[in-house]
Design a protein around this motif. Structure first.
Motif, PDB file in Angstrom:
ATOM      1  N   TYR A 157       0.855  -1.175   0.000  1.00 32.75           N
ATOM      2  CA  TYR A 157       0.000   0.000   0.000  1.00 32.75           C
ATOM      3  C   TYR A 157       0.899   1.236   0.000  1.00 32.75           C
TER       4      TYR A 157
ATOM      5  N   ARG B 132      -4.638   6.086   2.283  1.00 31.50           N
ATOM      6  CA  ARG B 132      -3.807   4.953   1.923  1.00 31.50           C
ATOM      7  C   ARG B 132      -4.507   4.148   0.816  1.00 31.50           C
TER       8      ARG B 132
ATOM      9  N   GLN C 162       0.733   5.713   0.894  1.00 30.38           N
ATOM     10  CA  GLN C 162      -0.016   6.875   1.352  1.00 30.38           C
ATOM     11  C   GLN C 162       0.788   8.130   1.090  1.00 30.38           C
TER      12      GLN C 162
END
Length: 115
Positions: free
Chosen positions: A37, A45, A39
């Motif tokens: 992931y 995110r 962000q």
């Protein structure tokens, strides 16, 4: 204690490449899906890439064709090869894994794409 530790982030120029690594450690019976992931500042995110224990993969549209996720089940490690990086890829990248049916997160590694 089960943990995920990321490495490989840094500063790279647009068009460059980086390879992120994430190693799992601790008392682990089985690792199911593993993901990356990211962000960016001021943004939520988002899922970048996912790989199943059998090796099936899927990617966010924004990175399809530029990023490649892979894993080694024996080494309990997942990688993210990032090519042709763009300034929009700048973010903190987090490793995520389903370990023994529990979701585990790493602390993240910063990737900055800038000239």
């Amino acid at each position: 204690q089960v943990q995920l530790v990321e490495s490989g982030g840094g500063l790279v120029q647009p068009g460059g490449s980086l390879r992120l690594s994430c190693a799992a450690s601790g008392s682990i019976a089985r690792i199911y899906g593993m993901s990356w992931y990211r962000q960016a500042p001021g943004k939520q995110r988002e899922l970048v890439a996912h790989i199943t224990s059998g090796g099936s993969t899927n990617y966010a549209d924004s990175v399809e064709g530029r990023f490649t996720i892979s894993r080694d089940n024996v080494k309990k490690t997942v990688w993210l090869q990032m090519n042709n990086l763009e300034p929009e890829d700048t973010a903190v990248y987090y490793c995520n894994a389903n370990i023994d049916l529990r979701t585990t997160w790493g602390r993240g590694t910063q990737v900055t794409v800038s000239s």
